[in-house]
Design a protein around this motif. Structure first.
Motif, PDB file in Angstrom:
ATOM      1  N   SER A  24       0.848  -1.182   0.000  1.00 56.32           N
ATOM      2  CA  SER A  24       0.000   0.000   0.000  1.00 56.32           C
ATOM      3  C   SER A  24       0.884   1.232   0.000  1.00 56.32           C
ATOM      4  N   ASP A  25       0.377   2.285  -0.579  1.00 54.62           N
ATOM      5  CA  ASP A  25       1.123   3.540  -0.620  1.00 54.62           C
ATOM      6  C   ASP A  25       0.727   4.470   0.524  1.00 54.62           C
ATOM      7  N   GLU A  26      -0.156   3.997   1.413  1.00 48.01           N
ATOM      8  CA  GLU A  26      -0.617   4.825   2.522  1.00 48.01           C
ATOM      9  C   GLU A  26       0.398   4.808   3.653  1.00 48.01           C
ATOM     10  N   GLU A  27       0.518   5.927   4.308  1.00 48.65           N
ATOM     11  CA  GLU A  27       1.397   6.028   5.471  1.00 48.65           C
ATOM     12  C   GLU A  27       0.655   5.448   6.687  1.00 48.65           C
ATOM     13  N   PRO A  28       1.261   4.508   7.399  1.00 46.79           N
ATOM     14  CA  PRO A  28       0.560   3.942   8.551  1.00 46.79           C
ATOM     15  C   PRO A  28       0.321   5.006   9.619  1.00 46.79           C
ATOM     16  N   ASP A  29      -0.827   4.939  10.249  1.00 51.24           N
ATOM     17  CA  ASP A  29      -1.206   5.938  11.248  1.00 51.24           C
ATOM     18  C   ASP A  29      -1.163   5.338  12.654  1.00 51.24           C
ATOM     19  N   ARG A  30      -0.309   4.359  12.860  1.00 51.03           N
ATOM     20  CA  ARG A  30      -0.216   3.709  14.156  1.00 51.03           C
ATOM     21  C   ARG A  30       0.988   4.253  14.910  1.00 51.03           C
ATOM     22  N   ARG A  31       0.781   4.631  16.146  1.00 51.45           N
ATOM     23  CA  ARG A  31       1.871   5.094  16.987  1.00 51.45           C
ATOM     24  C   ARG A  31       1.846   4.306  18.284  1.00 51.45           C
ATOM     25  N   ILE A  32       3.011   4.031  18.808  1.00 50.93           N
ATOM     26  CA  ILE A  32       3.098   3.329  20.078  1.00 50.93           C
ATOM     27  C   ILE A  32       3.124   4.365  21.185  1.00 50.93           C
ATOM     28  N   GLU A  33       2.159   4.289  22.057  1.00 48.96           N
ATOM     29  CA  GLU A  33       2.058   5.222  23.173  1.00 48.96           C
ATOM     30  C   GLU A  33       2.561   4.546  24.449  1.00 48.96           C
ATOM     31  N   PRO A  34       3.324   5.266  25.269  1.00 50.59           N
ATOM     32  CA  PRO A  34       3.772   4.673  26.532  1.00 50.59           C
ATOM     33  C   PRO A  34       2.595   4.468  27.466  1.00 50.59           C
ATOM     34  N   GLY A  35       2.634   3.368  28.174  1.00 47.02           N
ATOM     35  CA  GLY A  35       1.574   3.056  29.114  1.00 47.02           C
ATOM     36  C   GLY A  35       2.026   3.282  30.544  1.00 47.02           C
ATOM     37  N   SER A  36       1.145   2.998  31.457  1.00 46.34           N
ATOM     38  CA  SER A  36       1.489   3.153  32.865  1.00 46.34           C
ATOM     39  C   SER A  36       2.262   1.922  33.337  1.00 46.34           C
ATOM     40  N   LEU A  37       3.086   2.124  34.340  1.00 47.38           N
ATOM     41  CA  LEU A  37       3.911   1.062  34.882  1.00 47.38           C
ATOM     42  C   LEU A  37       3.111   0.279  35.918  1.00 47.38           C
ATOM     43  N   ASP A  38       2.965  -1.017  35.708  1.00 46.18           N
ATOM     44  CA  ASP A  38       2.281  -1.874  36.669  1.00 46.18           C
ATOM     45  C   ASP A  38       3.297  -2.471  37.626  1.00 46.18           C
ATOM     46  N   ALA A  39       2.930  -2.581  38.881  1.00 45.15           N
ATOM     47  CA  ALA A  39       3.831  -3.129  39.894  1.00 45.15           C
ATOM     48  C   ALA A  39       4.171  -4.588  39.579  1.00 45.15           C
ATOM     49  N   GLU A  40       3.200  -5.345  39.083  1.00 46.74           N
ATOM     50  CA  GLU A  40       3.434  -6.753  38.766  1.00 46.74           C
ATOM     51  C   GLU A  40       4.474  -6.895  37.643  1.00 46.74           C
ATOM     52  N   ASN A  41       4.358  -6.076  36.611  1.00 44.26           N
ATOM     53  CA  ASN A  41       5.314  -6.141  35.508  1.00 44.26           C
ATOM     54  C   ASN A  41       6.709  -5.730  35.961  1.00 44.26           C
ATOM     55  N   VAL A  45      10.209  -8.002  35.908  1.00 40.75           N
ATOM     56  CA  VAL A  45      11.428  -7.524  35.260  1.00 40.75           C
ATOM     57  C   VAL A  45      12.580  -7.549  36.252  1.00 40.75           C
ATOM     58  N   ALA A  46      12.346  -7.051  37.458  1.00 42.31           N
ATOM     59  CA  ALA A  46      13.393  -7.046  38.487  1.00 42.31           C
ATOM     60  C   ALA A  46      13.806  -8.471  38.851  1.00 42.31           C
ATOM     61  N   LEU A  47      12.850  -9.378  38.955  1.00 46.12           N
ATOM     62  CA  LEU A  47      13.161 -10.771  39.257  1.00 46.12           C
ATOM     63  C   LEU A  47      13.991 -11.391  38.136  1.00 46.12           C
ATOM     64  N   GLY A  48      13.665 -11.102  36.909  1.00 48.92           N
ATOM     65  CA  GLY A  48      14.439 -11.618  35.781  1.00 48.92           C
ATOM     66  C   GLY A  48      15.859 -11.081  35.772  1.00 48.92           C
ATOM     67  N   VAL A  49      16.029  -9.805  36.108  1.00 50.52           N
ATOM     68  CA  VAL A  49      17.369  -9.225  36.178  1.00 50.52           C
ATOM     69  C   VAL A  49      18.174  -9.888  37.285  1.00 50.52           C
TER      70      VAL A  49
END
Length: 63
Positions: A24-41, A45-49
């Motif tokens: 397609s010749d269309e420019e994609p209109d998708r942007r990645i927006e930052p989300g809120s930080l969840d304590a579980e996530n 991550v800290a456990l994996g590190v």
């Protein structure tokens, strides 16, 4: 992948797939927006590190 019958290699051209490479010749209109930080996530991550650092320290003979 089988070669074409006429013996020439076939390749995509810019006219066939467009500038974006997706057909397609269309420019994609998708942007990645930052989300809120969840304590579980953050906990996982800290456990994996910690596990990775522990494995590295064990492998190098520090533990």
């Amino acid at each position: 992948m089988a070669a074409p019958e006429d013996g020439e290699d076939w390749e995509y051209s810019v006219e066939e797939v467009g500038e974006n490479g997706d057909g397609s010749d269309e420019e994609p209109d998708r942007r990645i927006e930052p989300g809120s930080l969840d304590a579980e996530n953050a906990l996982f991550v800290a456990l994996g590190v910690l596990i990775a650092l522990g494995a590295l320290a064990y492998g190098l003979g520090f533990i």
